[in-house]
Design a protein around this motif. Sequence first.
Motif, PDB file in Angstrom:
ATOM      1  N   VAL A  24       4.006   3.031  -2.137  1.00 43.15           N
ATOM      2  CA  VAL A  24       4.037   1.695  -2.709  1.00 43.15           C
ATOM      3  C   VAL A  24       5.191   1.648  -3.712  1.00 43.15           C
ATOM      4  N   ASP A  28       3.640   5.363  -7.076  1.00 41.91           N
ATOM      5  CA  ASP A  28       2.544   5.667  -6.163  1.00 41.91           C
ATOM      6  C   ASP A  28       1.882   6.950  -6.654  1.00 41.91           C
ATOM      7  N   ARG A 120      -3.388   4.707   5.028  1.00 40.77           N
ATOM      8  CA  ARG A 120      -2.580   3.522   5.267  1.00 40.77           C
ATOM      9  C   ARG A 120      -3.462   2.288   5.457  1.00 40.77           C
ATOM     10  N   ARG A 123      -4.476   0.899   2.087  1.00 37.81           N
ATOM     11  CA  ARG A 123      -3.387   0.088   1.503  1.00 37.81           C
ATOM     12  C   ARG A 123      -3.297  -1.269   2.199  1.00 37.81           C
ATOM     13  N   GLU A 127      -3.847  -5.195   0.735  1.00 41.84           N
ATOM     14  CA  GLU A 127      -2.731  -6.150   0.801  1.00 41.84           C
ATOM     15  C   GLU A 127      -3.099  -7.446   1.511  1.00 41.84           C
ATOM     16  N   GLY A 132       2.093  -8.988  -3.124  1.00 44.41           N
ATOM     17  CA  GLY A 132       2.370  -7.555  -3.150  1.00 44.41           C
ATOM     18  C   GLY A 132       2.064  -6.937  -4.502  1.00 44.41           C
ATOM     19  N   HIS A 136      -0.522  -3.848  -4.944  1.00 42.25           N
ATOM     20  CA  HIS A 136      -0.042  -2.550  -5.412  1.00 42.25           C
ATOM     21  C   HIS A 136      -0.722  -2.154  -6.718  1.00 42.25           C
ATOM     22  N   TYR A 139      -4.070  -0.916  -5.622  1.00 37.43           N
ATOM     23  CA  TYR A 139      -3.931   0.378  -4.948  1.00 37.43           C
ATOM     24  C   TYR A 139      -3.810   1.506  -5.974  1.00 37.43           C
ATOM     25  N   ARG A 140      -2.978   1.296  -6.981  1.00 33.83           N
ATOM     26  CA  ARG A 140      -2.821   2.331  -8.010  1.00 33.83           C
ATOM     27  C   ARG A 140      -4.141   2.586  -8.738  1.00 33.83           C
TER      28      ARG A 140
END
Length: 300
Positions: A24, A28, A120, A123, A127, A132, A136, A139-140
């Motif tokens: 990302v 990441d 994947r 992620r 999304e 985005g 992201h 995701y973090r």
Amino acid sequence: MEVVRRLRPPERYAFAVSVRPLLVPKHDPCGRLGEDGLWLAMRTPAGPASLHLARAAGELIATGHGPGAEWAADRADAIAGLRDDPGDLPTLAARHPLVARLAKTFSGVRLPATGQVFPRLLRAVLEQKVTGKEAHRSYRAVCRHFGEPAPGPAGLLLPPDPAVVAATAYWEFHPFGVEQRRTETLLRAARVADRLERCADAAEATTRMTALPGIGPWTAAETVRYAYGDPDAVSVGDFHIPNTVAWALAGEPRGTDARMLELLEPFRGHRGRVCGLLALGGIQAPKFGPRMPLRSFARF
């Protein structure tokens, strides 16, 4: 445990551009790309591992660390995109002058194939239907919460363990900025992660993923493109890509999914790769109207 493997990239191989999509943007927790090369943490069938890929005197040095070091090193050429063969792309690209130019400009870019579906897919689910930046950020947060220290000296975190994710209540994802709909999709995927990882190819993985409520063609394509290195995976349902394709290939400022697929049909076998070339070339359709707002589900 440490395993080293030396790889010989093709002429004009573009290392950084090829592997950058595996991470990302900006930061990441599970990987890093810098002057020292690519570091990538992973949960392999043999155990946790981290892989280091670095350029050296015309070679690509792959070093695996941890219990899964051998698996990571054996997979290193695919992760670097060296198993990707553009094949007849130059011939197909010649059907449109812009695609031909981009294919030549970015001829050194290869498509990675990690061989791992769930990281994947996680992620891609995050999304869905958000910007985005929102995805992201979530995701973090998810990786920091569920991640465990990866082997090796890079200080990375392993991707979340599907079994641990599957055992988590949906409301525990709210502080990460993920609402109930995406969370429940993620939990369903986590419960069948073992079966997804055993899929033989992108087609089987797509069929299994899209059988799950909440996962459609867009999410499946975003997953198999880099889990299997599928050059034909088209992200049907994307907010921007149909407009980009319509503008680039037909001069039309707006396009539907149907029109996008019609314009990409001459490049079948490489339709996803063509979309990637347009992105690498900075091609964008004219923008109209307000931008999608940033939201924080953590505050709901």
